[in-house]
Every structure is written in structure tokens, then in C-alpha cells.
Design a protein around this motif. Structure first.
Motif, mmCIF file in Angstrom:
data_model
loop_
_atom_site.group_PDB
_atom_site.id
_atom_site.type_symbol
_atom_site.label_atom_id
_atom_site.label_comp_id
_atom_site.label_asym_id
_atom_site.label_seq_id
_atom_site.Cartn_x
_atom_site.Cartn_y
_atom_site.Cartn_z
ATOM 1 N N LYS A 4 0.828 -1.204 0.000
ATOM 2 C CA LYS A 4 0.000 0.000 0.000
ATOM 3 C C LYS A 4 0.868 1.262 0.000
ATOM 4 O O LYS A 4 0.516 2.246 -0.654
ATOM 5 C CB LYS A 4 -0.941 -0.004 1.193
ATOM 6 N N GLU A 5 1.999 1.244 0.716
ATOM 7 C CA GLU A 5 2.927 2.380 0.691
ATOM 8 C C GLU A 5 3.454 2.611 -0.724
ATOM 9 O O GLU A 5 3.500 3.742 -1.212
ATOM 10 C CB GLU A 5 4.122 2.134 1.613
ATOM 11 N N MET A 6 3.878 1.536 -1.372
ATOM 12 C CA MET A 6 4.400 1.636 -2.728
ATOM 13 C C MET A 6 3.314 2.104 -3.698
ATOM 14 O O MET A 6 3.570 2.918 -4.581
ATOM 15 C CB MET A 6 4.965 0.275 -3.169
ATOM 16 N N MET A 7 2.117 1.603 -3.519
ATOM 17 C CA MET A 7 1.004 1.958 -4.390
ATOM 18 C C MET A 7 0.670 3.450 -4.247
ATOM 19 O O MET A 7 0.324 4.105 -5.238
ATOM 20 C CB MET A 7 -0.215 1.099 -4.041
ATOM 21 N N ALA A 8 0.794 3.993 -3.042
ATOM 22 C CA ALA A 8 0.497 5.405 -2.804
ATOM 23 C C ALA A 8 1.457 6.310 -3.569
ATOM 24 O O ALA A 8 1.120 7.449 -3.892
ATOM 25 C CB ALA A 8 0.558 5.705 -1.307
ATOM 26 N N ASN A 9 2.664 5.814 -3.877
ATOM 27 C CA ASN A 9 3.652 6.588 -4.621
ATOM 28 C C ASN A 9 3.465 6.510 -6.126
ATOM 29 O O ASN A 9 4.169 7.190 -6.871
ATOM 30 C CB ASN A 9 5.067 6.131 -4.258
ATOM 31 N N GLU A 10 2.560 5.673 -6.580
ATOM 32 C CA GLU A 10 2.290 5.510 -8.007
ATOM 33 C C GLU A 10 1.206 6.484 -8.438
ATOM 34 O O GLU A 10 0.298 6.791 -7.677
ATOM 35 C CB GLU A 10 1.817 4.085 -8.315
ATOM 36 N N SER A 11 1.328 6.948 -9.663
ATOM 37 C CA SER A 11 0.251 7.788 -10.195
ATOM 38 C C SER A 11 -0.759 6.891 -10.891
ATOM 39 O O SER A 11 -0.428 5.835 -11.410
ATOM 40 C CB SER A 11 0.814 8.814 -11.175
ATOM 41 N N GLY A 12 -1.970 7.300 -10.869
ATOM 42 C CA GLY A 12 -3.021 6.506 -11.507
ATOM 43 C C GLY A 12 -4.111 6.173 -10.507
ATOM 44 O O GLY A 12 -3.884 6.113 -9.310
ATOM 45 N N ASN A 13 -5.271 5.954 -11.029
ATOM 46 C CA ASN A 13 -6.422 5.645 -10.189
ATOM 47 C C ASN A 13 -6.725 4.160 -10.240
ATOM 48 O O ASN A 13 -6.382 3.470 -11.185
ATOM 49 C CB ASN A 13 -7.652 6.427 -10.681
ATOM 50 N N GLN A 14 -7.353 3.687 -9.201
ATOM 51 C CA GLN A 14 -7.855 2.320 -9.160
ATOM 52 C C GLN A 14 -6.779 1.279 -9.458
ATOM 53 O O GLN A 14 -7.005 0.339 -10.216
ATOM 54 C CB GLN A 14 -9.033 2.150 -10.125
ATOM 55 N N LEU A 15 -5.612 1.455 -8.878
ATOM 56 C CA LEU A 15 -4.557 0.461 -9.053
ATOM 57 C C LEU A 15 -4.835 -0.744 -8.161
ATOM 58 O O LEU A 15 -5.412 -0.622 -7.088
ATOM 59 C CB LEU A 15 -3.194 1.042 -8.692
ATOM 60 N N SER A 38 9.079 -18.022 -12.912
ATOM 61 C CA SER A 38 9.405 -16.822 -12.147
ATOM 62 C C SER A 38 8.143 -16.125 -11.685
ATOM 63 O O SER A 38 7.140 -16.088 -12.409
ATOM 64 C CB SER A 38 10.215 -15.831 -12.999
ATOM 65 N N TYR A 39 8.202 -15.555 -10.490
ATOM 66 C CA TYR A 39 7.089 -14.793 -9.943
ATOM 67 C C TYR A 39 7.051 -13.406 -10.569
ATOM 68 O O TYR A 39 8.088 -12.816 -10.852
ATOM 69 C CB TYR A 39 7.230 -14.636 -8.429
ATOM 70 N N GLY A 40 5.862 -12.895 -10.740
ATOM 71 C CA GLY A 40 5.667 -11.521 -11.179
ATOM 72 C C GLY A 40 4.742 -10.820 -10.203
ATOM 73 O O GLY A 40 3.754 -11.394 -9.743
ATOM 74 N N MET A 41 5.086 -9.593 -9.844
ATOM 75 C CA MET A 41 4.275 -8.828 -8.912
ATOM 76 C C MET A 41 4.404 -7.362 -9.294
ATOM 77 O O MET A 41 5.518 -6.847 -9.395
ATOM 78 C CB MET A 41 4.782 -9.065 -7.476
ATOM 79 N N GLY A 42 3.296 -6.704 -9.561
ATOM 80 C CA GLY A 42 3.324 -5.300 -9.943
ATOM 81 C C GLY A 42 1.953 -4.687 -9.842
ATOM 82 O O GLY A 42 0.980 -5.351 -9.468
ATOM 83 N N PHE A 43 1.873 -3.418 -10.178
ATOM 84 C CA PHE A 43 0.602 -2.701 -10.128
ATOM 85 C C PHE A 43 -0.009 -2.641 -11.521
ATOM 86 O O PHE A 43 0.694 -2.558 -12.517
ATOM 87 C CB PHE A 43 0.801 -1.291 -9.576
ATOM 88 N N ASP A 44 -1.318 -2.677 -11.553
ATOM 89 C CA ASP A 44 -2.034 -2.649 -12.814
ATOM 90 C C ASP A 44 -3.353 -1.915 -12.594
ATOM 91 O O ASP A 44 -3.819 -1.797 -11.449
ATOM 92 C CB ASP A 44 -2.289 -4.082 -13.300
ATOM 93 N N THR A 99 -7.853 -8.367 0.248
ATOM 94 C CA THR A 99 -7.324 -8.734 1.545
ATOM 95 C C THR A 99 -6.930 -7.464 2.290
ATOM 96 O O THR A 99 -6.093 -6.705 1.817
ATOM 97 C CB THR A 99 -6.133 -9.719 1.436
ATOM 98 N N ASP A 100 -7.590 -7.210 3.385
ATOM 99 C CA ASP A 100 -7.307 -6.048 4.233
ATOM 100 C C ASP A 100 -7.250 -4.751 3.421
ATOM 101 O O ASP A 100 -6.336 -3.954 3.545
ATOM 102 C CB ASP A 100 -6.015 -6.266 5.014
ATOM 103 N N GLY A 101 -8.223 -4.568 2.537
ATOM 104 C CA GLY A 101 -8.315 -3.351 1.752
ATOM 105 C C GLY A 101 -7.442 -3.308 0.514
ATOM 106 O O GLY A 101 -7.437 -2.317 -0.208
ATOM 107 N N LEU A 102 -6.703 -4.361 0.240
ATOM 108 C CA LEU A 102 -5.838 -4.426 -0.934
ATOM 109 C C LEU A 102 -6.503 -5.291 -1.995
ATOM 110 O O LEU A 102 -6.831 -6.457 -1.745
ATOM 111 C CB LEU A 102 -4.480 -5.017 -0.554
#
Length: 118
Positions: free
Chosen positions: A13-24, A39-45, A57-60
Motif C-alpha cells: 500500500k505504501e508503494m502503491m500510494a507513490n504511483e500515479s493513476g487511479n484504481q490500481l 518466475s514470480y511476477g508482482m506489480g501494479f495494474d 485482503t485487508d483493503g488491498l
């Protein structure tokens, strides 16, 4: 089901707050590669696909593509901070082998496609 610990959830959530864009949301996935084959992949979309599986999960908001979902069933994602910095760890009960760094794995039913440079 995928478990995201409280510390991982907070850091995401901290990292997401630093990203621009809505509804990530957090997108998790698996692709071929790494030393062990997958390989694992993890990112914002911000765009969901028709066959994505979604949960909260817990607001995420978390999304997993349909092909990756079986490989991530039962996974726990944690975030650990130490004197050298911090990082996410993934505990995958489906993995029968992992590489030394923990970023790639294989399962009993999916060996993936290991990278040639490993």
C-alpha cells in the motif's frame, strides 16, 4: 487462496500510494524463466482481463491471471526488513524446487522454461 501478511500488505500500500493513476491493484503472476523454470511476477495494474481471478485482503485489491492461479494456490507473501534493506518473500507450498535467491521455482506438474543465462 493467497495470503498476504500484514507487513507485506502495508508495504504494498505504501508503494502503491507513490504511483500515479487511479484504481490500481496488485497483479500477481507466474511466467517461464529464472534458474528453476518459473518466475514470480508482482506489480501494479489498472486493467483487468476477462479471465482474471480477483480478491481483496485487508483493503488491498489483488488480481491473478487464470494460468497463474493454480501455481500460486496456498502462497504466502511476506515483507521483511533487516539491516541490509527489505524485500518480499514468497513461500509457495506447490514448489518442489527453488533457486538460491527464491525468485524462481518449479512444481511437480510444471517445470517451466529455465533461462539460458542461469
Amino acid at each position: 487462496m493467497i495470503t498476504i501478511t500484514e507487513s507485506a500488505n502495508h508495504r504494498i500500500k505504501e508503494m502503491m500510494a507513490n504511483e500515479s493513476g487511479n484504481q490500481l491493484f496488485l497483479r500477481l503472476g507466474v511466467q517461464g524463466g529464472g534458474c528453476t523454470g518459473l518466475s514470480y511476477g508482482m506489480g501494479f495494474d489498472s486493467e483487468r482481463k476477462e479471465d482474471d481471478e480477483a480478491f481483496e485482503t485487508d483493503g488491498l485489491q489483488v488480481v491473478v491471471d487464470a494460468d497463474s492461479a493454480p501455481l500460486l494456490q496456498g502462497v504466502t507473501i511476506d515483507y521483511k526488513q533487516n539491516m541490509m534493506g527489505g524485500g518480499f518473500t514468497i513461500d509457495n507450498p506447490n514448489a518442489i524446487a527453488t533457486c538460491g535467491c527464491g525468485q524462481s521455482f518449479r512444481t511437480a506438474t510444471n517445470a517451466g522454461a529455465p533461462s539460458k543465462d542461469c
